[in-house]
Motif scaffolding. Structure first.
Motif, PDB file in Angstrom:
ATOM      1  N   VAL A   8      -8.808  -9.524   3.639  1.00 16.49           N
ATOM      2  CA  VAL A   8      -9.741  -8.445   2.519  1.00 16.49           C
ATOM      3  C   VAL A   8      -9.570  -7.490   2.823  1.00 16.49           C
ATOM      4  N   ALA A   9      -8.705  -6.492   2.442  1.00 16.81           N
ATOM      5  CA  ALA A   9      -8.197  -5.187   2.519  1.00 16.81           C
ATOM      6  C   ALA A   9      -9.552  -4.180   1.779  1.00 16.81           C
ATOM      7  N   GLY A  10     -10.548  -3.918   2.336  1.00 17.95           N
ATOM      8  CA  GLY A  10     -11.760  -3.082   1.718  1.00 17.95           C
ATOM      9  C   GLY A  10     -12.522  -3.408   1.485  1.00 17.95           C
ATOM     10  N   LEU A  11     -13.871  -3.241   2.167  1.00 16.98           N
ATOM     11  CA  LEU A  11     -15.049  -3.959   2.066  1.00 16.98           C
ATOM     12  C   LEU A  11     -16.101  -3.317   0.729  1.00 16.98           C
ATOM     13  N   GLY A  12     -15.684  -2.425   0.130  1.00 16.83           N
ATOM     14  CA  GLY A  12     -17.103  -1.545  -0.666  1.00 16.83           C
ATOM     15  C   GLY A  12     -17.513  -2.833  -1.871  1.00 16.83           C
ATOM     16  N   ARG A  13     -17.981  -2.441  -2.977  1.00 15.51           N
ATOM     17  CA  ARG A  13     -18.477  -3.613  -3.570  1.00 15.51           C
ATOM     18  C   ARG A  13     -18.128  -4.195  -4.174  1.00 15.51           C
ATOM     19  N   ILE A  14     -16.354  -4.155  -4.701  1.00 10.92           N
ATOM     20  CA  ILE A  14     -16.389  -4.822  -5.182  1.00 10.92           C
ATOM     21  C   ILE A  14     -15.307  -6.253  -4.159  1.00 10.92           C
ATOM     22  N   ALA A  32      -8.431 -13.385   7.991  1.00  8.14           N
ATOM     23  CA  ALA A  32      -8.732 -11.468   8.477  1.00  8.14           C
ATOM     24  C   ALA A  32      -9.225 -10.209   7.553  1.00  8.14           C
ATOM     25  N   VAL A  33      -9.717  -9.419   8.135  1.00 10.29           N
ATOM     26  CA  VAL A  33     -10.601  -8.445   7.076  1.00 10.29           C
ATOM     27  C   VAL A  33     -10.464  -7.468   7.545  1.00 10.29           C
ATOM     28  N   MET A  34     -10.435  -6.053   6.362  1.00  9.31           N
ATOM     29  CA  MET A  34      -9.693  -4.615   7.007  1.00  9.31           C
ATOM     30  C   MET A  34     -10.332  -3.329   5.809  1.00  9.31           C
ATOM     31  N   ASP A  35     -11.301  -2.585   7.133  1.00 11.56           N
ATOM     32  CA  ASP A  35     -11.874  -1.342   6.665  1.00 11.56           C
ATOM     33  C   ASP A  35     -12.390  -0.431   7.810  1.00 11.56           C
ATOM     34  N   HIS A  51     -10.395 -12.010  12.284  1.00 10.18           N
ATOM     35  CA  HIS A  51      -9.794 -10.972  12.607  1.00 10.18           C
ATOM     36  C   HIS A  51     -10.272  -9.531  11.976  1.00 10.18           C
ATOM     37  N   ILE A  52     -11.050  -8.379  12.728  1.00 10.63           N
ATOM     38  CA  ILE A  52     -11.530  -7.666  11.595  1.00 10.63           C
ATOM     39  C   ILE A  52     -10.380  -6.042  12.209  1.00 10.63           C
ATOM     40  N   VAL A  53     -10.473  -5.300  11.533  1.00 10.19           N
ATOM     41  CA  VAL A  53      -9.223  -3.806  11.991  1.00 10.19           C
ATOM     42  C   VAL A  53      -9.763  -2.920  11.083  1.00 10.19           C
ATOM     43  N   ASN A  54      -9.300  -1.667  11.437  1.00 12.30           N
ATOM     44  CA  ASN A  54      -9.580  -0.801  11.001  1.00 12.30           C
ATOM     45  C   ASN A  54      -8.354  -0.458  10.169  1.00 12.30           C
ATOM     46  N   THR A  55      -6.791  -0.400   9.702  1.00 12.00           N
ATOM     47  CA  THR A  55      -6.395  -0.713   8.930  1.00 12.00           C
ATOM     48  C   THR A  55      -5.364  -1.370   7.726  1.00 12.00           C
ATOM     49  N   TYR A  56      -5.029  -0.992   7.250  1.00 11.40           N
ATOM     50  CA  TYR A  56      -4.053  -1.688   6.703  1.00 11.40           C
ATOM     51  C   TYR A  56      -3.072  -2.347   7.368  1.00 11.40           C
ATOM     52  N   VAL A  61      -0.423  -7.478  10.148  1.00 15.80           N
ATOM     53  CA  VAL A  61       0.338  -7.897  11.402  1.00 15.80           C
ATOM     54  C   VAL A  61      -1.281  -8.946  11.775  1.00 15.80           C
ATOM     55  N   VAL A  62      -1.604  -8.759  12.245  1.00 21.27           N
ATOM     56  CA  VAL A  62      -3.240  -9.246  12.890  1.00 21.27           C
ATOM     57  C   VAL A  62      -3.092 -10.994  12.685  1.00 21.27           C
ATOM     58  N   ALA A  63      -3.152 -11.517  11.807  1.00 26.95           N
ATOM     59  CA  ALA A  63      -2.157 -12.760  12.033  1.00 26.95           C
ATOM     60  C   ALA A  63      -1.662 -13.355  10.576  1.00 26.95           C
ATOM     61  N   PRO A  64      -1.124 -14.788  10.858  1.00 27.73           N
ATOM     62  CA  PRO A  64      -0.097 -15.474   9.424  1.00 27.73           C
ATOM     63  C   PRO A  64      -1.481 -15.573   8.259  1.00 27.73           C
ATOM     64  N   PHE A  65      -1.398 -14.774   7.164  1.00 28.13           N
ATOM     65  CA  PHE A  65      -1.715 -15.395   5.745  1.00 28.13           C
ATOM     66  C   PHE A  65      -0.803 -15.419   4.291  1.00 28.13           C
ATOM     67  N   ASP A  66      -1.635 -15.906   3.346  1.00 23.23           N
ATOM     68  CA  ASP A  66      -0.651 -16.244   2.229  1.00 23.23           C
ATOM     69  C   ASP A  66      -0.814 -14.778   1.184  1.00 23.23           C
ATOM     70  N   SER A  67      -2.119 -14.691   1.517  1.00 25.20           N
ATOM     71  CA  SER A  67      -2.655 -13.715   0.023  1.00 25.20           C
ATOM     72  C   SER A  67      -3.201 -12.244   0.954  1.00 25.20           C
ATOM     73  N   VAL A  68      -3.634 -11.582   0.398  1.00 29.59           N
ATOM     74  CA  VAL A  68      -4.598 -10.473   0.986  1.00 29.59           C
ATOM     75  C   VAL A  68      -5.276  -9.774  -1.032  1.00 29.59           C
ATOM     76  N   VAL A  69      -6.033  -9.576  -1.115  1.00 28.88           N
ATOM     77  CA  VAL A  69      -7.061  -9.078  -1.468  1.00 28.88           C
ATOM     78  C   VAL A  69      -7.239  -7.827  -1.409  1.00 28.88           C
ATOM     79  N   ILE A  70      -6.303  -6.691  -2.527  1.00 27.73           N
ATOM     80  CA  ILE A  70      -7.059  -4.885  -2.348  1.00 27.73           C
ATOM     81  C   ILE A  70      -7.472  -4.686  -2.711  1.00 27.73           C
ATOM     82  N   CYS A  71      -8.715  -4.103  -2.172  1.00 29.47           N
ATOM     83  CA  CYS A  71     -10.407  -3.474  -3.061  1.00 29.47           C
ATOM     84  C   CYS A  71     -10.088  -2.163  -2.328  1.00 29.47           C
TER      85      CYS A  71
END
Length: 336
Positions: A8-14, A32-35, A51-56, A61-71
């Motif tokens: 998940v990229a972005g942890l605002g309200r949505i 993984a999550v980015m914010d 995995h929790i990171v600061n940048t997209y 590259v932090v871990a393998p995943f199938d899909s990203v949710v861009i918020c």
């Protein structure tokens, strides 16, 4: 059954809504999550995201995943979708993909070339009341549709700082109604005529936007739709839909906290509509994400694809042009 791995990229309200829904789903793992905000990363820590990171860039590259949710903020969407596509990662992206038609076309070309799946977050398609109207129209229950009416009024205006970067009322709010206008009758829009005013907050006008609008859409077959918007309704979040046709009419009303009515000699009292989109569309957000996950697992077409996002943006840009030039605008004037 193997799990679909998500980031998940972005942890605002949505972002928080989508994260919580993903965490409650079977056969899904959020890895993984980015914010950039520390408080949002803390929120992810509390939910034990590995995995929790600061940048997209780190996220990809932090871990393998199938899909990203861009918020993340709107101005990052196009770049983030492109980067994910080039990495072979499927994408769920909140609307709009971008505020520029040309940029959206560029991104959709990359999506097609890389053969990833892309779904856009037009959650109102998954609201059970609106979907019921859509299904009734599709089944022919109202006959040939003649008129569509959509009411969309917020309980309060967003901060002016948000309006300055959101693209304005037609692209941050009415864009949902433009999508619904297409979805509910399965028709394309040919012409847009928009009228608007600043009646709620002068600061919105000073920021170059409007807070009250009426938009008339004409479909390619002559059918019409009327959308009315306001940034502020004193009684709460007002979300209604109606399709009138040759055999009858189908309506979707507001959702309420409860259905009680108090009858006295002074009048009839009841509950106000649910206060905001987080409450009104909570179930729709869950259904939306479930649809996306199911499409990934089954290889089905996405319920809302990049072309849907492009068409809604096109209508929104036509509405902006119509408001500025005080005339009806053909969709063809905006380009494809």
């Amino acid at each position: 059954m193997s799990k679909v791995k998500f980031a998940v990229a972005g942890l605002g309200r949505i972002g928080k809504i989508h994260l919580e829904n993903l965490l409650q789903m079977d056969h899904v793992e959020v890895v993984a999550v980015m914010d950039p905000m520390e408080e949002c990363r803390k929120y992810a820590h509390e939910r034990k995201i590995p995995h929790i990171v600061n940048t997209y860039e780190e996220l990809l590259v932090v871990a393998p995943f199938d899909s990203v949710v861009i918020c993340s903020p709107t101005d990052t969407h196009a770049d983030y979708v492109e980067m994910a596509a080039k990495a072979g990662i499927h994408v769920f992206c909140e609307k709009p993909l971008d505020l520029s038609m040309q940029r959206v076309v560029e991104v959709l070309k990359v999506v097609k070339e890389t053969n990833i799946k892309l779904m856009l977050g037009f959650n109102r398609r998954f609201d059970k009341e609106f979907r019921k109207v859509h299904n009734l129209v599709k089944e022919g229950a109202v006959g040939q549709p003649h008129l569509v009416k959509i009411t969309s009024r917020d309980p309060g205006a967003p901060p002016v700082s948000y309006i300055k970067q959101s693209g304005g009322l037609f692209l941050d709010m009415t864009i949902h109604d433009f999508d619904m206008a297409r979805f509910v009758v399965g028709k394309e829009v040919e012409e847009v005529y928009a009228k608007g005013a600043v009646l709620v907050d002068p600061a919105i006008g000073e920021a170059g936007d409007i807070d009250t609008a009426v938009v008339t859409l004409t479909y390619t077959d002559g059918t019409m739709a009327v959308i009315d918007n306001s940034r502020e309704a004193a009684y709460g979040y007002d979300q209604r839909l109606e399709v009138f046709g040759s055999k009858g009419m189908a309506q979707a009303d507001n959702n309420y906290e409860d259905s009680h009515r108090l009858y006295t000699n002074k009048g009839i009292l009841g509950s106000l509509p649910l206060h905001f989109f987080l409450e009104r569309y909570a179930a729709a957000y869950r259904s939306e994400m479930a649809s996306y996950v199911a499409s990934l697992k089954n290889g089905d077409a996405m319920a809302v694809d990049g072309t849907d996002g492009l068409r809604s943006l096109q209508i929104g840009l036509a509405a902006i042009k119509s408001l500025k030039e005080k005339r009806p605008v053909k969709i063809a004037e905006i380009g494809n």
